[in-house]
Design a protein around this motif. Structure first.
Motif, PDB file in Angstrom:
ATOM      1  N   MET A   1      40.752  44.325  52.494  1.00 20.55           N
ATOM      2  CA  MET A   1      41.987  44.511  51.506  1.00 20.55           C
ATOM      3  C   MET A   1      42.242  43.284  50.518  1.00 20.55           C
ATOM      4  O   MET A   1      42.824  43.300  49.504  1.00 20.55           O
ATOM      5  CB  MET A   1      43.521  44.912  52.192  1.00 20.55           C
ATOM      6  N   GLY A   2      42.144  42.164  51.510  1.00 30.78           N
ATOM      7  CA  GLY A   2      42.639  40.595  50.791  1.00 30.78           C
ATOM      8  C   GLY A   2      41.775  40.525  49.429  1.00 30.78           C
ATOM      9  O   GLY A   2      42.341  39.886  48.602  1.00 30.78           O
ATOM     10  N   LEU A   3      40.322  40.755  49.413  1.00 34.32           N
ATOM     11  CA  LEU A   3      39.657  40.229  48.424  1.00 34.32           C
ATOM     12  C   LEU A   3      39.942  40.981  47.202  1.00 34.32           C
ATOM     13  O   LEU A   3      40.062  40.759  46.109  1.00 34.32           O
ATOM     14  CB  LEU A   3      38.206  40.480  48.788  1.00 34.32           C
ATOM     15  N   PRO A   4      40.220  42.322  47.278  1.00 29.68           N
ATOM     16  CA  PRO A   4      40.628  43.090  46.031  1.00 29.68           C
ATOM     17  C   PRO A   4      41.984  42.857  45.482  1.00 29.68           C
ATOM     18  O   PRO A   4      42.080  42.681  44.236  1.00 29.68           O
ATOM     19  CB  PRO A   4      40.811  44.693  46.636  1.00 29.68           C
ATOM     20  N   VAL A   5      42.903  42.291  46.466  1.00 28.26           N
ATOM     21  CA  VAL A   5      44.081  41.835  45.737  1.00 28.26           C
ATOM     22  C   VAL A   5      43.981  40.569  45.190  1.00 28.26           C
ATOM     23  O   VAL A   5      44.531  40.281  43.790  1.00 28.26           O
ATOM     24  CB  VAL A   5      45.004  41.947  46.881  1.00 28.26           C
ATOM     25  N   LEU A   6      43.034  39.697  45.849  1.00 27.93           N
ATOM     26  CA  LEU A   6      43.015  38.588  44.953  1.00 27.93           C
ATOM     27  C   LEU A   6      42.193  38.508  43.807  1.00 27.93           C
ATOM     28  O   LEU A   6      42.426  37.954  42.847  1.00 27.93           O
ATOM     29  CB  LEU A   6      41.833  37.325  45.781  1.00 27.93           C
ATOM     30  N   ALA A   7      41.103  39.588  43.614  1.00 36.40           N
ATOM     31  CA  ALA A   7      40.587  39.713  42.570  1.00 36.40           C
ATOM     32  C   ALA A   7      41.549  40.345  41.373  1.00 36.40           C
ATOM     33  O   ALA A   7      41.433  39.689  40.104  1.00 36.40           O
ATOM     34  CB  ALA A   7      39.422  40.755  42.630  1.00 36.40           C
ATOM     35  N   ALA A   8      42.281  40.962  41.719  1.00 34.89           N
ATOM     36  CA  ALA A   8      43.317  41.925  40.697  1.00 34.89           C
ATOM     37  C   ALA A   8      44.474  40.739  40.319  1.00 34.89           C
ATOM     38  O   ALA A   8      44.500  40.617  39.069  1.00 34.89           O
ATOM     39  CB  ALA A   8      44.068  42.840  41.505  1.00 34.89           C
ATOM     40  N   LEU A   9      44.660  39.792  41.229  1.00 30.96           N
ATOM     41  CA  LEU A   9      45.416  38.764  40.766  1.00 30.96           C
ATOM     42  C   LEU A   9      44.942  37.826  39.879  1.00 30.96           C
ATOM     43  O   LEU A   9      45.584  37.221  38.801  1.00 30.96           O
ATOM     44  CB  LEU A   9      45.983  37.965  41.826  1.00 30.96           C
ATOM     45  N   ALA A  10      43.700  37.442  40.073  1.00 28.16           N
ATOM     46  CA  ALA A  10      43.004  36.387  39.014  1.00 28.16           C
ATOM     47  C   ALA A  10      42.592  37.071  37.801  1.00 28.16           C
ATOM     48  O   ALA A  10      43.183  36.560  36.757  1.00 28.16           O
ATOM     49  CB  ALA A  10      41.719  36.027  40.013  1.00 28.16           C
ATOM     50  N   LEU A  11      42.207  38.257  37.834  1.00 27.84           N
ATOM     51  CA  LEU A  11      42.014  38.888  36.501  1.00 27.84           C
ATOM     52  C   LEU A  11      43.154  39.223  35.681  1.00 27.84           C
ATOM     53  O   LEU A  11      43.232  38.929  34.440  1.00 27.84           O
ATOM     54  CB  LEU A  11      41.235  40.212  36.567  1.00 27.84           C
ATOM     55  N   GLY A  12      44.363  39.458  36.290  1.00 31.93           N
ATOM     56  CA  GLY A  12      45.612  39.826  35.660  1.00 31.93           C
ATOM     57  C   GLY A  12      46.368  38.424  35.218  1.00 31.93           C
ATOM     58  O   GLY A  12      46.796  38.653  34.215  1.00 31.93           O
TER      59      GLY A  12
END
Length: 502
Positions: A1-12
């Motif tokens: 779960m951590g990687l998708p959250v970090l990816a969404a934060l970075a792109l956002g």
């Protein structure tokens, strides 16, 4: 779960400060900065469906009333949704499916678009994904249904069309051939959600004029939404569509909730229901069903899992592979595939972060106005909601005189303030030799005839008594200086008006 959250934060977070807001975000900012009694007064007349969101923003903007802070709740909600989608895939299938689904959600341009918008839609999507996860847990584990009902009820108060998620979950139960006990638990929660939403429905029906501009959706509308769900780029779209079709295998025939049995209804049922209802009373806009996007990456990940089985066997069967040891090759292959889709759609993501990609850019309009306006200049907004520019960026209009305004937005309990009647507007304009106009370009060009008598009076006087001298156009908004010809007849002997000063 951590990687998708970090990816969404970075792109956002990339390009979060665009240097300008569009009209809906501007409304969020200026309403969120009001006091709680002022917000409450406003909701009696307009925007009741966004009332809970405005109260949330009031607390957030107390920290700092800026556009980046305005968008932070949406950014955090989008990252949370990516994590919840990953948790759904993990629970319904296996961890790597959750990882792929969460990453796919994070890199989807539609998710990124609303992660950077100061409106409630990304938060509604997070609430819907959370409610769906609680729904799956209750069905699989026989746990309590009240957490599901509580989260969904709160989500519906953020936007009432989230109630259509109940229909999607009912279809999931039908596909799983759930027993009576499960149906009773779900029905109790559904009745509580609907009953709690009735006051909102009663108030919002009286404010239906706010969506009178909507038109009935067509087949093109559905096609465009599907493309936004699966990827605007053609190459990504067709690959994801093929995987989604593969993911439909096992949709029926099993007496349990499956990934496809949850994902497909979430993705299809709310948009389809709203489009069908909109054939009789238009209510459909893509952003109203953003929460249905969560079903698309789950379905694609289900199809990728079937493809990954063959890849996993090839990797595990290589020389020197220990027997019984699970190879990470399929999971890494899926992550690389998501990364490739991100690279392929990177130009789309970059373009989406440009201020001009939104319907309008009030920041650019205010900068154009600031270059011409000086203290004491009269300003006319055509139509009145164009005053949103000055409410959001007051510095550019400091010291100017608002020709038509008689009561400010906050004090009058309205979004844009209360204006004088047609006769008074004509009288005020008759005393002016020059006036700056901030207007919808279509109205100035005569392509959109105003229905409101005040707006007709503004347009008529400008067209008959003034001539344009200079202008700046930003998107669909025009900032134009009008002057009265030297040969004008003398004005009426009435005393000069006292327009409101910014």
């Amino acid at each position: 779960m951590g990687l998708p959250v970090l990816a969404a934060l970075a792109l956002g977070a990339w390009g979060l400060d665009r240097g300008g807001m569009w009209r809906d975000e501007a409304v969020s900012l200026q309403v969120g900065r009001r006091t709680v009694p002022q917000i409450w007064r406003l909701l009696h007349d307009v925007d009741a469906v966004h009332g809970l969101y405005y109260l949330l923003l009031h607390a957030v903007l107390a920290v700092h009333p800026g556009e980046v802070v305005l968008r932070l709740p949406s950014l955090c909600a989008a990252a949370g949704t990516a994590g919840l989608v990953a948790a759904l895939g993990m629970r319904l299938v296996r961890p790597r499916v959750g990882l792929w689904a969460g990453l796919l959600y994070a890199v989807t341009p539609m998710a990124g678009h609303y992660a950077q918008e100061g409106r409630s839609y990304a938060i509604v999507a997070a609430g819907a994904a959370g409610a769906t996860l609680l729904f799956v847990r209750a069905v699989q584990g026989g746990g309590p249904w009240w957490p599901y009902g509580a989260v969904l009820a709160l989500t519906c108060w953020l936007h009432e069309f989230a109630v259509l998620l109940l229909l999607a979950h009912a279809v999931s139960l039908a596909l799983a051939r759930a027993g009576r006990r499960v149906w009773r638990g779900w029905a109790g929660a559904a009745v509580a959600v609907v009953a709690g939403l009735l006051p909102m429905v009663a108030v919002s029906r009286g404010q239906a004029a706010q969506v009178a501009w909507l038109r009935a959706p067509t087949a093109e509308t559905a096609e465009r939404l599907l493309q936004r769900f699966l990827g605007p780029s053609d190459a990504v779209f067709w690959v994801c569509l093929g995987l989604a079709v593969l993911g439909l295998q096992g949709l029926v025939g099993r007496r349990e909730v499956t990934c496809a049995g949850v994902a497909l209804p979430v993705m299809v049922v709310p948009p389809a229901a709203l489009m069908l209802a909109s054939q009789f009373s238009p209510l459909y806009v893509d952003r109203y069903v953003l929460y249905a996007l969560a079903g698309a990456p789950l379905l694609v990940a289900c199809g990728a899992e079937r493809v990954a089985g063959a890849v996993g066997r090839l990797c595990a069967g290589g020389p020197g592979s220990p027997a019984g040891r699970r190879s990470p090759c399929p999971a890494l292959t899926g992550v690389l595939a998501v990364a490739l889709s991100l690279l392929h759609q990177l130009p789309l993501l970059q373009k989406d972060r440009e201020p001009g990609h939104r319907p309008d850019d009030l920041g650019a309009v205010s900068r154009a106005a600031a270059r011409g306006l000086v203290a004491g200049d009269p300003v006319l907004f055509l139509p009145g909601p164009m005053r949103n520019v000055a409410l959001t960026y007051p510095r550019a209009f400091r010291g100017t005189r608002d020709v038509a305004l008689v009561a400010g937005a906050a004090e009058s309990g309205t979004l844009y303030g209360r204006e004088a009647g047609p006769r008074e507007v004509r009288r005020r304009l008759a005393r002016l030799d020059r006036v700056w106009v901030v207007a919808d370009g279509r109205q100035l060009a005569g392509r959109r005839a105003p229905r409101d008598p005040v707006e007709r009076a503004k347009a008529t006087v400008l067209g008959q008594q003034f001539v344009a001298r200079r202008e700046a156009v930003r998107g669909g908004v025009t900032v134009r200086l009008y002057v009265r010809p030297l040969s004008r007849p003398p004005g009426p002997p009435s005393p000069p008006p006292r327009p409101v000063r910014w």
